[in-house]
Design a protein around this motif. Structure first.
Motif, PDB file in Angstrom:
ATOM      1  N   PHE A 122     -65.699 -80.563 -56.572  1.00  0.00           N
ATOM      2  CA  PHE A 122     -66.349 -81.655 -55.850  1.00  0.00           C
ATOM      3  C   PHE A 122     -65.994 -81.660 -54.365  1.00  0.00           C
ATOM      4  N   LEU A 123     -65.001 -80.851 -53.963  1.00  0.00           N
ATOM      5  CA  LEU A 123     -64.592 -80.796 -52.564  1.00  0.00           C
ATOM      6  C   LEU A 123     -65.406 -79.793 -51.760  1.00  0.00           C
ATOM      7  N   GLY A 124     -66.226 -78.985 -52.422  1.00  0.00           N
ATOM      8  CA  GLY A 124     -67.042 -78.005 -51.718  1.00  0.00           C
ATOM      9  C   GLY A 124     -66.249 -76.841 -51.159  1.00  0.00           C
ATOM     10  N   LEU A 125     -65.169 -76.503 -51.807  1.00  0.00           N
ATOM     11  CA  LEU A 125     -64.335 -75.411 -51.318  1.00  0.00           C
ATOM     12  C   LEU A 125     -64.939 -74.044 -51.605  1.00  0.00           C
ATOM     13  N   ASP A 146     -56.683 -82.251 -62.319  1.00  0.00           N
ATOM     14  CA  ASP A 146     -56.649 -80.831 -62.672  1.00  0.00           C
ATOM     15  C   ASP A 146     -57.548 -80.048 -61.718  1.00  0.00           C
ATOM     16  N   ALA A 147     -57.466 -78.738 -61.816  1.00  0.00           N
ATOM     17  CA  ALA A 147     -58.193 -77.858 -60.892  1.00  0.00           C
ATOM     18  C   ALA A 147     -59.705 -78.031 -60.965  1.00  0.00           C
ATOM     19  N   GLY A 148     -60.241 -78.506 -62.086  1.00  0.00           N
ATOM     20  CA  GLY A 148     -61.676 -78.715 -62.222  1.00  0.00           C
ATOM     21  C   GLY A 148     -62.233 -79.703 -61.211  1.00  0.00           C
ATOM     22  N   GLU A 149     -61.408 -80.616 -60.740  1.00  0.00           N
ATOM     23  CA  GLU A 149     -61.848 -81.605 -59.757  1.00  0.00           C
ATOM     24  C   GLU A 149     -62.075 -80.994 -58.372  1.00  0.00           C
ATOM     25  N   PRO A 198     -61.433 -76.972 -36.773  1.00  0.00           N
ATOM     26  CA  PRO A 198     -61.857 -75.717 -36.152  1.00  0.00           C
ATOM     27  C   PRO A 198     -60.683 -75.087 -35.396  1.00  0.00           C
ATOM     28  N   LEU A 199     -60.565 -73.787 -35.536  1.00  0.00           N
ATOM     29  CA  LEU A 199     -59.567 -73.015 -34.806  1.00  0.00           C
ATOM     30  C   LEU A 199     -60.289 -72.089 -33.841  1.00  0.00           C
ATOM     31  N   GLU A 200     -59.539 -71.464 -32.966  1.00  0.00           N
ATOM     32  CA  GLU A 200     -60.149 -70.507 -32.039  1.00  0.00           C
ATOM     33  C   GLU A 200     -60.905 -69.434 -32.816  1.00  0.00           C
ATOM     34  N   GLN A 201     -60.326 -68.995 -33.909  1.00  0.00           N
ATOM     35  CA  GLN A 201     -60.996 -68.030 -34.780  1.00  0.00           C
ATOM     36  C   GLN A 201     -60.969 -68.571 -36.203  1.00  0.00           C
ATOM     37  N   GLY A 202     -62.066 -69.152 -36.623  1.00  0.00           N
ATOM     38  CA  GLY A 202     -62.168 -69.642 -37.991  1.00  0.00           C
ATOM     39  C   GLY A 202     -61.926 -71.123 -38.124  1.00  0.00           C
ATOM     40  N   GLU A 203     -61.448 -71.496 -39.299  1.00  0.00           N
ATOM     41  CA  GLU A 203     -61.252 -72.900 -39.628  1.00  0.00           C
ATOM     42  C   GLU A 203     -60.012 -73.047 -40.500  1.00  0.00           C
ATOM     43  N   ALA A 204     -59.262 -74.119 -40.273  1.00  0.00           N
ATOM     44  CA  ALA A 204     -58.102 -74.438 -41.105  1.00  0.00           C
ATOM     45  C   ALA A 204     -58.474 -75.584 -42.027  1.00  0.00           C
ATOM     46  N   TRP A 205     -58.028 -75.483 -43.266  1.00  0.00           N
ATOM     47  CA  TRP A 205     -58.214 -76.559 -44.241  1.00  0.00           C
ATOM     48  C   TRP A 205     -56.845 -77.055 -44.646  1.00  0.00           C
ATOM     49  N   HIS A 206     -56.636 -78.352 -44.520  1.00  0.00           N
ATOM     50  CA  HIS A 206     -55.395 -78.990 -44.959  1.00  0.00           C
ATOM     51  C   HIS A 206     -55.742 -79.820 -46.186  1.00  0.00           C
ATOM     52  N   LEU A 207     -55.195 -79.447 -47.317  1.00  0.00           N
ATOM     53  CA  LEU A 207     -55.481 -80.125 -48.577  1.00  0.00           C
ATOM     54  C   LEU A 207     -54.242 -80.843 -49.097  1.00  0.00           C
ATOM     55  N   ASP A 208     -54.456 -81.995 -49.692  1.00  0.00           N
ATOM     56  CA  ASP A 208     -53.402 -82.720 -50.395  1.00  0.00           C
ATOM     57  C   ASP A 208     -53.949 -83.005 -51.786  1.00  0.00           C
ATOM     58  N   LEU A 209     -53.439 -82.305 -52.775  1.00  0.00           N
ATOM     59  CA  LEU A 209     -53.980 -82.382 -54.127  1.00  0.00           C
ATOM     60  C   LEU A 209     -53.208 -83.345 -55.025  1.00  0.00           C
ATOM     61  N   TYR A 210     -52.374 -84.200 -54.431  1.00  0.00           N
ATOM     62  CA  TYR A 210     -51.557 -85.125 -55.205  1.00  0.00           C
ATOM     63  C   TYR A 210     -52.393 -86.013 -56.120  1.00  0.00           C
ATOM     64  N   ARG A 211     -53.582 -86.407 -55.672  1.00  0.00           N
ATOM     65  CA  ARG A 211     -54.390 -87.377 -56.407  1.00  0.00           C
ATOM     66  C   ARG A 211     -55.360 -86.762 -57.422  1.00  0.00           C
ATOM     67  N   SER A 266     -53.904 -87.127 -42.223  1.00  0.00           N
ATOM     68  CA  SER A 266     -53.357 -86.738 -43.512  1.00  0.00           C
ATOM     69  C   SER A 266     -54.490 -86.701 -44.526  1.00  0.00           C
ATOM     70  N   PRO A 267     -54.549 -85.661 -45.351  1.00  0.00           N
ATOM     71  CA  PRO A 267     -55.606 -85.598 -46.366  1.00  0.00           C
ATOM     72  C   PRO A 267     -55.246 -86.327 -47.659  1.00  0.00           C
ATOM     73  N   THR A 268     -54.307 -87.255 -47.594  1.00  0.00           N
ATOM     74  CA  THR A 268     -53.863 -87.956 -48.798  1.00  0.00           C
ATOM     75  C   THR A 268     -55.027 -88.599 -49.545  1.00  0.00           C
ATOM     76  N   TYR A 269     -55.934 -89.250 -48.834  1.00  0.00           N
ATOM     77  CA  TYR A 269     -57.042 -89.945 -49.492  1.00  0.00           C
ATOM     78  C   TYR A 269     -58.339 -89.137 -49.474  1.00  0.00           C
ATOM     79  N   THR A 270     -58.540 -88.324 -48.457  1.00  0.00           N
ATOM     80  CA  THR A 270     -59.768 -87.522 -48.378  1.00  0.00           C
ATOM     81  C   THR A 270     -59.647 -86.221 -49.167  1.00  0.00           C
ATOM     82  N   LEU A 271     -58.448 -85.828 -49.512  1.00  0.00           N
ATOM     83  CA  LEU A 271     -58.079 -84.610 -50.238  1.00  0.00           C
ATOM     84  C   LEU A 271     -58.170 -83.355 -49.380  1.00  0.00           C
TER      85      LEU A 271
END
Length: 160
Positions: free
Chosen positions: A89-92, A83-86, A67-80, A57-62
């Protein structure tokens, strides 16, 4: 499209159906109260897409990256985040995911790519419900394919 989910297995079945029909690139917003099934749905999708090992769960790591067969999946939890400015820092900005699964997306509004699909999960008297709303042309095509998919959980799936 509204789907009644009688239990966690039905939520997982929806995740598998979404994975089986997903487009090559997709951004999915997962919305709902705590305990509505957002993480369960995301885990089921990732597992169906071939992710092996622990799906954290990305609850604490955000953000958790898989890795997927083609590309990469990102699972984000932005509860913590406040605002969007933060999000910077995630390197998205530095990489491109082929699948974004974003819990609490309203907290990152304006700091992420636009969504193709919004899934609104809610606790109901007899389980849960999922309302799937297309937010792009790609999302509309995804829902059309999903509606034709015989793997949807239960007979209660209805196109809205």
């Amino acid at each position: 499209m509204r789907i009644l989910l009688s239990d966690s297995e039905a939520t997982e079945a929806l995740g598998r159906a979404l994975a089986a029909t997903r487009p090559a690139q997709a951004v999915v917003h997962l919305q709902g109260d705590l305990g509505a099934g957002k993480s369960t749905l995301a885990r089921a999708m990732l597992r169906a897409l071939g992710v092996q090992g622990a799906i954290r769960s990305p609850t604490y790591t955000l953000v958790e990256r898989y890795p997927l067969e083609q590309g990469e999946a990102w699972h984000l939890d932005l509860y913590r985040i406040g605002d969007a400015g933060e999000l910077e820092f995630l390197g998205l900005d530095d990489a491109v995911a082929t699948l974004w699964l974003v819990e609490w997306p309203e907290r990152g509004s304006g700091g992420m790519p636009p969504a193709d699909l919004r899934i609104e999960l809610a606790v109901e008297a007899l389980g849960r419900s999922a309302v799937l709303i297309a937010l792009s042309e790609e999302g509309s095509r995804w829902l059309e394919v999903l509606a034709d998919n015989r793997q949807l959980p239960g007979p209660s799936a209805a196109v809205m």
